[in-house]
Design an enzyme around this catalytic site. Structure first.
Site, PDB file in Angstrom:
ATOM      1  N   GLU A   5       0.815  -1.223   0.000  1.00 55.20           N
ATOM      2  CA  GLU A   5       0.000   0.000   0.000  1.00 55.20           C
ATOM      3  C   GLU A   5       0.847   1.270   0.000  1.00 55.20           C
ATOM      4  O   GLU A   5       1.225   1.763   1.053  1.00 55.20           O
ATOM      5  CB  GLU A   5      -0.941   0.005   1.224  1.00 55.20           C
ATOM      6  CG  GLU A   5      -1.846   1.242   1.253  1.00 55.20           C
ATOM      7  CD  GLU A   5      -2.797   1.289   2.458  1.00 55.20           C
ATOM      8  OE1 GLU A   5      -2.711   0.426   3.342  1.00 55.20           O
ATOM      9  OE2 GLU A   5      -3.619   2.220   2.509  1.00 55.20           O
TER      10      GLU A   5
ATOM     11  N   LYS B 294      -2.484  -2.096  -3.138  1.00 55.39           N
ATOM     12  CA  LYS B 294      -3.533  -1.240  -2.569  1.00 55.39           C
ATOM     13  C   LYS B 294      -3.147   0.217  -2.792  1.00 55.39           C
ATOM     14  O   LYS B 294      -2.464   0.823  -1.975  1.00 55.39           O
ATOM     15  CB  LYS B 294      -3.690  -1.544  -1.072  1.00 55.39           C
ATOM     16  CG  LYS B 294      -4.704  -0.642  -0.361  1.00 55.39           C
ATOM     17  CD  LYS B 294      -5.109  -1.217   0.988  1.00 55.39           C
ATOM     18  CE  LYS B 294      -5.997  -0.254   1.743  1.00 55.39           C
ATOM     19  NZ  LYS B 294      -6.654  -0.892   2.899  1.00 55.39           N
TER      20      LYS B 294
HETATM   21  P1  13P Z   1      -9.242   4.090   4.230  1.00 57.58           P
HETATM   22  O1  13P Z   1     -10.101   3.348   3.224  1.00 57.58           O
HETATM   23  O2  13P Z   1     -10.035   4.679   5.362  1.00 57.58           O
HETATM   24  O3  13P Z   1      -8.291   5.027   3.580  1.00 57.58           O
HETATM   25  O4  13P Z   1      -8.376   2.982   4.963  1.00 57.58           O
HETATM   26  C1  13P Z   1      -7.786   2.006   4.213  1.00 57.58           C
HETATM   27  C2  13P Z   1      -6.521   1.578   4.854  1.00 57.58           C
HETATM   28  O5  13P Z   1      -6.335   0.417   5.132  1.00 57.58           O
HETATM   29  C3  13P Z   1      -5.493   2.588   5.109  1.00 57.58           C
HETATM   30  O6  13P Z   1      -4.291   1.954   5.399  1.00 57.58           O
END
Ligand code: 13P
Length: 341
Positions: A177, A222
């Site tokens: 991510e 992600k």
């Molecule tokens: P949000 O969808 O609230 O941005 O959170 C996703 C997430 O896992 C952030 O690390």
């Protein structure tokens, strides 16, 4: 027998399903609970998350995996059932946030680097024993006039790739991510600027994943969607967001990657759904595109719950509605009329 990474990753991005990010750290969930006037106790955190995981319809039809904070991985429901077992019995994969959060990057004012690599091999071994089959690590990249610096991009990308390799070694699918933030100070950047930065960041991330031998079929990306900053004068509709985001992903993400599950990043519930739907409506993409939302899946349920036992059914209904809307969006089959359902 250990499951194959590719099979777990495929399960996480199966058609019409997505990931519930319920991995708020104790500090972050406090902010969420403060907003509804609920005390941040271990029991309340458990009750709230148990409510989500017992939302049968949502879990069975729309949730393929749940990202947990360490505390939740070892927690039991009020009746003694491990929360991990509730998730598994709904056919979803339990996952774990393994990073230790974004810390100030030295000599780079206003930029962060995510920490948590030291001792990660041993922690992953334990998480695997506790039932986790995928993990999450979030790196954050801030945009302003002088940022991001190349140094911040490289440091975060390097950590993400080291983390991903350690996960795969442990039989755990890494969710990678790299989040280019839509908020921040001043948060008024254009969608074009987000496009440019996201493209640059993702190029670096895949270069580093390659240099660490990470198997693309056994990971899930992600990313942020390509959107203007929250305070930008010119905002963007779903078609524009979809066109920018898909263009960036096509340029940067190899087709061997198992799937892409977006973060919501501060978008409203309906925006996050509409944007995902618009991308899937384009069709003919090399990877499944789905959701891994935290706020955009939970905000309505959190509000409906308000910390009260008597609101649990209403909260489950709110969560189920949101999850099913996103499930439709993951198939490109959502429209605004369904919101009234
Ligand atoms: P949000 O969808 O609230 O941005 O959170 C996703 C997430 O896992 C952030 O690390």
């Amino acid at each position: 027998m250990t499951e194959r990474l590719e099979d777990i990753a495929q399960q996480m991005v199966q058609p019409g399903q997505g990931i519930l990010a319920a991995d708020e750290s104790t500090g972050t969930i406090k902010k969420r609970f403060d907003s509804i006037g609920v005390e941040n106790s271990e029991e309340n955190r458990r009750d709230y998350r148990e409510m989500l995981f017992r939302s049968q319809d949502a879990m069975n039809r729309a949730i393929s995996g749940v990202i947990l904070f360490e505390e939740t991985l070892g927690q039991k429901a009020a009746d003694g059932t491990p929360l991990v077992d509730l998730i598994k019995s709904a056919g979803a994969v339990p996952g774990i946030k393994v990073d230790k959060g974004a810390q100030d990057l030295s000599l780079r004012a206003g930029e962060k680097v995510t920490e948590g690599l030291d001792g990660l091999r041993e922690r992953l071994e334990n998480y695997y024993k506790q039932g986790a089959r995928f993990a999450k690590w979030r790196g954050v990249i801030a945009i302003d006039k002088d940022r991001p610096s190349e140094g911040a991009i490289r440091a975060n990308s390097h950590a993400l790739s080291r983390y991903a390799a350690l996960c795969q070694e442990a039989g755990i699918v890494p969710i990678v991510e790299p989040e280019v933030l839509m908020d921040g100070d001043p948060g008024d950047h254009s969608i074009e600027r987000c496009h440019e930065v996201t493209e640059h960041v993702l190029h670096q991330v895949f270069k580093d994943l390659n240099s660490q031998n990470v198997k693309l079929e056994g990971m899930v990306l992600k990313p942020n969607m390509v959107v203007p900053g929250v305070n930008a004068a010119k905002q963007a509709g779903p078609e524009e967001v979809a066109a920018h985001t898909v263009a960036v992903l096509k340029r940067t993400v190899p087709s061997a990657v198992a799937g892409i599950a977006f973060l919501s990043g501060g978008q409203s519930d309906e925006e996050a759904t509409a944007n995902l739907n618009a991308m899937n409506a384009i069709g003919n993409l090399p990877w499944p595109l789905t959701y891994s939302y935290g706020r955009a899946l939970q905000a309505a349920a959190l509000k409906a719950w308000g910390g009260k036992v008597e609101n649990i059914d209403a909260a489950k209904r709110a969560f189920t509605h949101r999850a099913l809307m996103n499930s439709a969006a993951a198939k490109g089959a959502w429209n605004k009329d369904q919101e009234r359902g």
